[in-house]
Design a protein around this motif. Structure first.
Motif, short mmCIF file in Angstrom:
data_model
loop_
_atom_site.label_atom_id
_atom_site.label_comp_id
_atom_site.label_asym_id
_atom_site.label_seq_id
_atom_site.Cartn_x
_atom_site.Cartn_y
_atom_site.Cartn_z
N ASP A 21 0.84 -1.05 0.12
CA ASP A 21 0.08 -0.14 0.03
C ASP A 21 0.82 1.31 0.14
N LYS A 22 0.46 2.21 -0.79
CA LYS A 22 1.24 3.65 -0.89
C LYS A 22 1.31 4.26 0.50
N GLN A 23 0.45 4.11 1.41
CA GLN A 23 0.92 4.63 2.69
C GLN A 23 1.37 3.64 3.76
N SER A 24 1.85 2.81 3.34
CA SER A 24 2.72 1.79 4.15
C SER A 24 4.08 2.27 4.51
N LEU A 25 4.61 1.74 5.69
CA LEU A 25 5.95 2.52 5.78
C LEU A 25 7.13 1.99 4.85
N ASN A 27 6.85 2.47 1.81
CA ASN A 27 6.65 3.38 0.66
C ASN A 27 6.98 5.06 1.20
N ILE A 28 7.12 5.03 2.71
CA ILE A 28 7.46 6.04 3.21
C ILE A 28 8.82 6.39 3.91
N ILE A 29 9.46 5.38 4.54
CA ILE A 29 10.79 5.58 5.16
C ILE A 29 11.85 5.57 3.99
N LYS A 30 13.04 6.12 4.32
CA LYS A 30 13.94 6.40 3.09
C LYS A 30 14.84 5.10 3.34
N VAL A 31 15.25 4.47 2.11
CA VAL A 31 15.99 3.25 2.31
C VAL A 31 17.29 3.38 1.49
N HIS A 32 18.17 2.61 1.85
CA HIS A 32 19.44 2.50 1.16
C HIS A 32 19.45 1.44 0.23
N SER A 33 19.57 1.72 -1.12
CA SER A 33 19.49 1.02 -2.30
C SER A 33 20.66 1.14 -3.12
N ARG A 75 5.25 -3.44 5.80
CA ARG A 75 3.88 -3.55 5.41
C ARG A 75 2.94 -2.86 6.16
N LEU A 76 3.63 -2.63 7.68
CA LEU A 76 2.84 -1.89 8.55
C LEU A 76 2.57 -0.36 8.12
N PHE A 77 1.56 0.20 8.90
CA PHE A 77 1.17 1.60 8.48
C PHE A 77 1.70 2.54 9.78
N PRO A 78 2.16 3.46 9.28
CA PRO A 78 2.74 4.38 10.45
C PRO A 78 1.46 4.79 11.31
N GLY A 79 1.91 5.25 12.67
CA GLY A 79 0.72 6.08 13.54
C GLY A 79 0.99 7.39 12.80
N ASN A 80 0.34 8.56 13.77
CA ASN A 80 0.31 9.75 13.54
C ASN A 80 1.55 10.37 13.85
N TRP A 81 2.72 9.91 13.06
CA TRP A 81 3.93 10.41 13.32
C TRP A 81 4.44 11.37 12.69
N HIS A 82 5.36 12.11 13.31
CA HIS A 82 5.95 13.28 12.81
C HIS A 82 7.42 13.16 12.49
N ILE A 83 8.08 11.90 13.00
CA ILE A 83 9.33 11.68 12.80
C ILE A 83 9.83 11.08 11.29
N LYS A 84 10.91 11.01 11.02
CA LYS A 84 11.46 10.56 9.48
C LYS A 84 12.52 9.50 9.89
N LEU A 294 9.53 -3.09 16.55
CA LEU A 294 10.16 -1.93 15.88
C LEU A 294 9.29 -0.72 15.84
N TRP A 295 8.04 -1.09 15.59
CA TRP A 295 7.00 -0.15 15.48
C TRP A 295 6.57 0.72 16.70
N TYR A 296 6.63 -0.25 17.96
CA TYR A 296 6.29 0.26 19.07
C TYR A 296 7.27 1.20 19.61
#
Length: 387
Positions: A21-25, A27-33, A75-84, A294-296
Motif C-alpha cells: 500500500d502506498k501509505q505503508s512504511l 513507501n514512506i521511509i528512506k531506504v539505502h538501495s 507492510r505496517l502503516f505508521p501512526g500519526n508520526w512526525h518523525i522521519k 520496532l513499530w512500538y
C-alpha cells in the motif's frame, strides 16, 4: 558521515515494496538501495541498521539476513508520526568479530552525535558491547538496560560472547558504565554467583514475574536509560512461533514486549536501541512480532516530551520528604505527571555524574517515602555516587 561499512537493502525486498500500500512504511521511509545509495539523513530521527554478526552466539545462522523482518515491518502503516525514518541497510560480518564491532561502533557514534537514534537488528547479543562503546567519545556516564532472561555478566577473564559481554563492559576501559538494569530475568537461568555480583555492584535486576505483574513500573527504568538492548530469547518461544535455539516456555508475551519497547522509545534519554538474537528460522508470526516491536519503539519516540532539559525541569513541582537523617527531594512534571527523585553527590565528584542528579521514579516511590520507606534505587544510586 562515513557510512562505508553499510550494504544496501536487497533488490528483492525493494521489488516487494512496490506491491505494498502506498501509505505503508515501505513507501514512506528512506531506504539505502544499490541504485540511490545511502539516503540524505538531514531530517532523519531514526535509522535502522542490520548487523549480520552471530559468531559468538549459541544459536548461529550461517546465512543470517533480515529480509523477513523488513518485509513485515514495511507492510505496517505508521501512526500519526512526525518523525522521519531511514533504513540504512546492513553491516556484513567482518574478517574477525572485532572488525564487526568496530564498524558498528563507528557508525553508531556518528549517528548519535548527529542526533539520530540508531535501531540495531542483530545478530548475537554481544553486539551490545559495540553499542555501548559508541558512547566512549561522548563524555558521559552510561545507563544500560537489558531486556533478557539472563544477566550476561559471564567471566570477564574469558573471551567475550553473547552471554558474557556485560562483564567486559564493567572491567574494560574507558569506564563509562554508571548503571546496568536487567529486566525480565529468570532465576533458573542465572547462577547464584551472578545474582550476588549484581547486588555487590548495586545493579538493578527485575524478575520476569515482578515485571509482568505491573509492567508500568519499568517506565522509570527506561526513562533513565541511554541505551537499551533486547534479547528475543526473553520472549515466550510459543509467541515467536519457534525457531529460536533456546526455546523457553516462559517469557514476555507480545503485548508485554511491545509495551517495553514503547517505554524505551518514549524515554528522552534513550539514544540507541538494539534487538538481538534473531533467527532466520522464525515463522511469519515471529517476524511480525519483531516488526511490531520496532513499530512500538518508533511510536514511543514520536511521543517524547523532551523533559530531559533544564528549562523543562525548572517547571517541575518540588516535594521534600524527611526520612531519618535525610530529606528526600522529589519532583513532578506538570506536563506528563512523571516523577523524579534527587540524588545527592559529593563535591569534587566526577563531572560526568552530574547528569544523574535527578533519578526517574514513580509516584509509588514518593508515597512510600511519605511512609518512611527509602526507595531502593535511590539508595543504590547514592552509593554509586559515593564510590
Amino acid at each position: 558521515m562515513d557510512l562505508d561499512f553499510l550494504r544496501p537493502v536487497s533488490e528483492d525486498l525493494l521489488g516487494e515494496i512496490t506491491s505494498f500500500d502506498k501509505q505503508s512504511l515501505g513507501n514512506i521511509i528512506k531506504v539505502h538501495s544499490s541504485e540511490s545509495g545511502i539516503p540524505d539523513l538531514e531530517d532523519v530521527q531514526i535509522a535502522i541498521i542490520g548487523v549480520k554478526e552471530n559468531r559468538r552466539s549459541a544459536g548461529v545462522d550461517e546465512f543470517l539476513h533480515f529480509h523477513n523482518i523488513r518485509s513485515s515491518f514495511y507492510r505496517l502503516f505508521p501512526g500519526n508520526w512526525h518523525i522521519k525514518i531511514a533504513d540504512l541497510g546492513d553491516i556484513e560480518k567482518g574478517a574477525e568479530v572485532e572488525d564487526t564491532y568496530f564498524a558498528l561502533q563507528t557508525i553508531l557514534t556518528q549517528l548519535i552525535k548527529k542526533g539520530i537514534i540508531p535501531v540495531i537488528l542483530g545478530g548475537s547479543q554481544d553486539l551490545i558491547y559495540a553499542q555501548y562503546r559508541a558512547f566512549d567519545n561522548l563524555d558521559q556516564m552510561v545507563n544500560l538496560v537489558n531486556i533478557d532472561s539472563k544477566f550476561d555478566l559471564g567471566d570477564a577473564d574469558h573471551p567475550i560472547s553473547s552471554e558474557s559481554y556485560v562483564g567486559k563492559i564493567v572491567v574494560n576501559k574507558p569506564y563509562n558504565l554508571f548503571n546496568y538494569s536487567s529486566v525480565g530475568y529468570q532465576t533458573y537461568f542465572n547462577s547464584q554467583n551472578e545474582i550476588e555480583l549484581m547486588e555487590r555492584l548495586f545493579f538493578d535486576a527485575y524478575r520476569l514475574g515482578e515485571v509482568t505483574s505491573n509492567i508500568s513500573n519499568i517506565e522509570p527504568i527506561m526513562r533513565d536509560a541511554n541505551l537499551v538492548g533486547m534479547d528475543l530469547g526473553a520472549i515466550n518461544a510459543t509467541v515467536l512461533g519457534g525457531g529460536y535455539y533456546n526455546n523457553s516456555p516462559n517469557g514476555f508475551d507480545g503485548k508485554e514486549i511491545c509495551a517495553l519497547a514503547r517505554y524505551a522509545g518514549i524515554s528522552d534519554k534513550v539514544s540507541s536501541f538494539g534487538i538481538y538474537e534473531y533467527s532466520v528460522d522464525y515463522k511469519s508470526i515471529g517476524n511480525m512480532l519483531v516488526a511490531q516491536i520496532l513499530w512500538y519503539f518508533i511510536e514511543g519516540v514520536n511521543y517524547r516530551t523532551n523533559e530531559n532539559t533544564v528549562s523543562a525541569k525548572n517547571e517541575f513541582v518540588k516535594y521534600q520528604v524527611p526520612i531519618d537523617d535525610d530529606v528526600l527531594v522529589f519532583f513532578k512534571s506538570p506536563l506528563s505527571g512523571r516523577w523524579w527523585i534527587e540524588i545527592p553527590f559529593p563535591v569534587n565528584v566526577n563531572t560526568k555524574l552530574k547528569r544523574h542528579t535527578l533519578l526517574p521514579c514513580s509516584e509509588g516511590d514518593y508515597l512510600e517515602a511519605c511512609n518512611q520507606i527509602i526507595p531502593e534505587r535511590w539508595y543504590k544510586a547514592k552509593r554509586k555516587n559515593e564510590i
